[in-house]
Design an enzyme around this catalytic site. Structure first.
Site, PDB file in Angstrom:
ATOM      1  N   GLY A   7     -87.691  11.473 -61.001  1.00 28.72           N
ATOM      2  CA  GLY A   7     -87.722  11.394 -59.546  1.00 28.72           C
ATOM      3  C   GLY A   7     -88.119  10.014 -59.068  1.00 28.72           C
ATOM      4  CB  THR A   9     -88.571   9.777 -53.076  1.00 28.69           C
ATOM      5  OG1 THR A   9     -87.454  10.562 -53.508  1.00 28.69           O
ATOM      6  CG2 THR A   9     -88.404   9.533 -51.587  1.00 28.69           C
ATOM      7  CG  HIS A  10     -92.111   8.052 -50.194  1.00 31.44           C
ATOM      8  ND1 HIS A  10     -91.556   7.011 -49.491  1.00 31.44           N
ATOM      9  CD2 HIS A  10     -91.886   9.164 -49.448  1.00 31.44           C
ATOM     10  CE1 HIS A  10     -91.022   7.466 -48.378  1.00 31.44           C
ATOM     11  NE2 HIS A  10     -91.208   8.775 -48.332  1.00 31.44           N
ATOM     12  CB  ALA A  11     -94.859   9.264 -55.846  1.00 30.23           C
ATOM     13  CB  CYS A  42     -91.625   9.245 -42.460  1.00 29.05           C
ATOM     14  SG  CYS A  42     -91.609   7.638 -43.267  1.00 29.05           S
ATOM     15  CG  ASP A 177     -93.687  26.725 -35.402  1.00 29.30           C
ATOM     16  OD1 ASP A 177     -93.367  25.720 -36.066  1.00 29.30           O
ATOM     17  OD2 ASP A 177     -94.617  27.481 -35.735  1.00 29.30           O
ATOM     18  N   GLY A 242     -91.143  23.436 -43.109  1.00 28.65           N
ATOM     19  CA  GLY A 242     -92.142  22.956 -44.055  1.00 28.65           C
ATOM     20  C   GLY A 242     -91.535  22.572 -45.386  1.00 28.65           C
ATOM     21  N   PRO A 273    -102.459  15.468 -71.322  1.00 27.69           N
ATOM     22  CG  PRO A 273    -103.276  15.063 -73.462  1.00 27.69           C
ATOM     23  CD  PRO A 273    -102.898  16.172 -72.542  1.00 27.69           C
ATOM     24  CB  ALA A 278     -97.784  10.138 -58.250  1.00 22.71           C
TER      25      ALA A 278
END
Length: 452
Positions: A7, A9-11, A42, A177, A242, A273, A278
């Site tokens: 993955g 994206t951001h992390a 965002c 909602d 959500g 370990p 993230a």
């Protein structure tokens, strides 16, 4: 050292970029389902609303940039299984169908989140869309061009931002909602009622306290949303109810919360370990409670991804936790919050006390001065600050970043009263409104306690 990253994206992008720079000898391989990396979701509503004209500005990296760092990028590859004992991953090329097996010394899980899609009757009808990634944003733009009536289901940040974007483009908008008010996870009612009144004055239909029962359509096209107490004609539905952590791949391999969010220690290490995690797939320590919580924010993701890189060889840099600090600009209003609200404290069965300040953001002798509403939530026993919210037509949202620091540092409301803030008539009052919250608290308690 072989490092596999699932993955980006951001992390994932933050982890990969930092690892490539810190460990140039490492063999880093990224597996990404999509055909792009690092999309700033965002900014999705800004893109849909035409504020962002060039969508490339919503990407802060690319496969080509990562490759220049010496990283192997396997785009449109879906990791199907992980054998943590033999340190082996099994992936599929989504374009060719070819199967691939790879090994690793360290594995980084940054699989992010995915929109919640409730099992509602008729949800497979055409023009019922999700709002998460770049391709979905493009589909929303394409379908909205021919829609007159748009329904947004979910009144969180993305939902209300999309409502604004559609209303500004001349659509007839309904917001549904199941909660009794919008933005209830971020702001208390005294704040959200102001935004709701603004929405209604602009002709937006608010269907609060309503849950969608089914979607009806003519043929394969959605045409109506049926709730438990209403019926709404529509040409387009955007589901924004959500997000859930995208962690099916690692269930049973690493420890998770009940919702599937991966539990990591302060060094981003999972219960295995050699597996780190993230971003939106993870739980994070929530400082107001000291417990793990699921708070999918881009800010949390980039911090956690960067810390993966710092700690993947050895634990050297701990995560400081989060306050869940966030901000929003809707129409003429700027709003932000950090930590606990009274609403969230009640849900967590935490006893709190709050103080609200309302004043203009600068002196009356200035040509203009906007009203500011600030609410600070504290622990009534220790008097430590646990949360804060602000709303104003003036942009005073950076005050909430200050309050986030106060929470993380364990400051009391009494200390806040006398913090050294500058005064300049263009920006604030001689007593900053943050100071005044502390002074109000002391007056309320009718004593001047010793500073803790």
């Amino acid at each position: 050292m072989k490092i596999a990253v699932i993955g980006s994206t951001h992390a994932g992008t933050a982890a990969v970029t930092n690892m490539a720079n810190m460990y140039p000898e490492a063999q880093i391989t990224v597996y990404e389902r999509n055909d792009n990396v690092s999309f700033l979701s965002c900014g999705l509503a800004l893109y849909v609303g035409g504020v962002v004209e060039d969508p490339q500005g919503l990407f802060y990296s690319s496969p080509e940039e990562l490759q220049k760092l010496g990283v192997t990028i396997r785009m449109q590859h879906d990791v199907k299984d992980i054998d943590a004992e033999t340190k082996t991953i099994y992936a599929e090329n989504l374009v060719t169908g070819a199967q691939l097996t790879d090994s690793y010394d360290k594995l980084v899980i940054t699989t992010g989140s995915w929109p919640v899609t409730p099992p509602i009757e008729g949800i497979d009808l055409e023009n019922i869309l999700l709002a998460k990634n770049y391709n979905q944003a493009n589909t929303i733009i394409e379908r909205a061009e021919h829609a007159e009536k748009v329904t947004v289901v979910g009144a969180g940040y993305i939902g209300v931002e999309l409502v604004e974007a559609f209303e500004k483009s001349g659509k007839e908008v309904t917001l549904i909602d199941g909660a009794d008010r919008i933005l209830n996870k971020y702001l208390d009612e005294a704040f959200t009622s102001i935004v709701e009144e603004d929405f209604e004055n602009r002709g937006i239909t608010l269907a609060m306290n309503e849950t969608v029962q089914r979607f009806e359509g003519s043929g394969s096209q959605v045409g109506r949303v049926i709730t438990n107490s209403g019926s709404y004609e529509t040409d387009l539905v955007i589901m924004c109810v959500g997000f859930r952590p995208n962690t099916d791949l690692v269930r049973g391999i690493v420890d998770t919360l009940d919702n599937g969010a991966i539990i990591v220690n302060e060094y981003m290490q999972t219960s295995h370990p050699d597996i780190f995690a993230a971003g939106d797939c993870c739980a994070v320590t929530y400082n107001p409670t000291g417990k793990h919580a699921y708070i999918p924010l881009a800010t949390n993701a980039v911090r956690m991804g960067t810390l993966v890189a710092r700690n993947i060889m050895e634990p050297v840099m701990p995560h400081g936790g989060t306050q869940g600090t966030s901000g929003l600009h809707i129409y003429d209003y700027n709003m932000a919050s950090t930590g606990l609200t009274e609403t969230s404290a009640q849900l967590l069965d935490i006893h709190v006390k709050s103080f609200t300040i309302e004043e203009t953001h600068r002196p009356a002798f200035m040509p203009t001065a906007e009203n500011v509403k600030l609410k600070v939530t504290i622990d009534p026993e220790t008097r430590k600050i646990l949360g804060a919210q602000v709303l104003s037509k003036a942009d005073v949202t950076q005050s909430i970043n200050t309050m986030s620091v106060c929470i993380q540092a364990g400051m009391t409301i009494d200390q806040l009263a006398y913090v050294d803030f500058f005064f300049q008539p263009h920006f604030n009052q001689p007593w900053d409104f943050l100071n005044k919250a502390g002074l109000e608290a002391q007056q309320d308690y009718n004593r001047t306690p010793a500073l803790v």
